[in-house]
Design an enzyme around this catalytic site. Structure first.
Site, short mmCIF file in Angstrom:
data_model
loop_
_atom_site.label_atom_id
_atom_site.label_comp_id
_atom_site.label_asym_id
_atom_site.label_seq_id
_atom_site.Cartn_x
_atom_site.Cartn_y
_atom_site.Cartn_z
N HIS A 71 0.85 -1.18 0.00
CA HIS A 71 0.00 0.00 0.00
C HIS A 71 0.89 1.23 0.00
O HIS A 71 2.03 1.18 0.43
CB HIS A 71 -0.91 0.00 1.23
CG HIS A 71 -1.82 -1.18 1.26
ND1 HIS A 71 -2.94 -1.28 0.49
CD2 HIS A 71 -1.73 -2.35 1.94
CE1 HIS A 71 -3.51 -2.44 0.70
NE2 HIS A 71 -2.80 -3.12 1.58
N ALA A 72 0.38 2.32 -0.49
CA ALA A 72 1.06 3.62 -0.49
C ALA A 72 2.49 3.54 -1.03
O ALA A 72 2.69 3.13 -2.15
CB ALA A 72 1.01 4.23 0.90
#
Length: 93
Positions: A15-16
């Site tokens: 994620h991210a």
């Protein structure tokens, strides 16, 4: 088709920032690479949006696949990246 199964080490999974770092590295490979979980269809590893749809968390296993000249090297490079905690490395740099 060569494949490599890897446990994701980043504390936030894919994620991210870890997803952005991984998708950038995948896009730099000489062959197309896909990534999948046990419950998902393969997606392009170079697409951050597709990576995020996999909802991969810390400790989840993913399988990378590539075909063609340079596939083994691409899988080795990307597997090594997933085995590192990219969240921690980014914070410490």
């Amino acid at each position: 088709m060569p494949a490599r199964t890897v446990t994701v080490a980043s504390s936030s999974g894919l994620h991210a920032r870890p997803a952005a770092i991984f998708s950038q590295a995948a896009s730099e490979q000489s062959v197309a690479v896909t990534i999948e979980t046990g419950s998902s269809a393969p997606v392009k590893a170079s697409s951050i949006l597709m990576l995020l749809t996999l909802n991969v968390g810390h400790g989840d296993e993913v399988t990378l696949r590539a075909e063609g000249e340079g596939a083994e090297e691409a899988l080795e490079t990307l597997a090594a990246l997933l085995e590192r905690n990219l969240d921690e490395e980014f914070q410490n740099s």
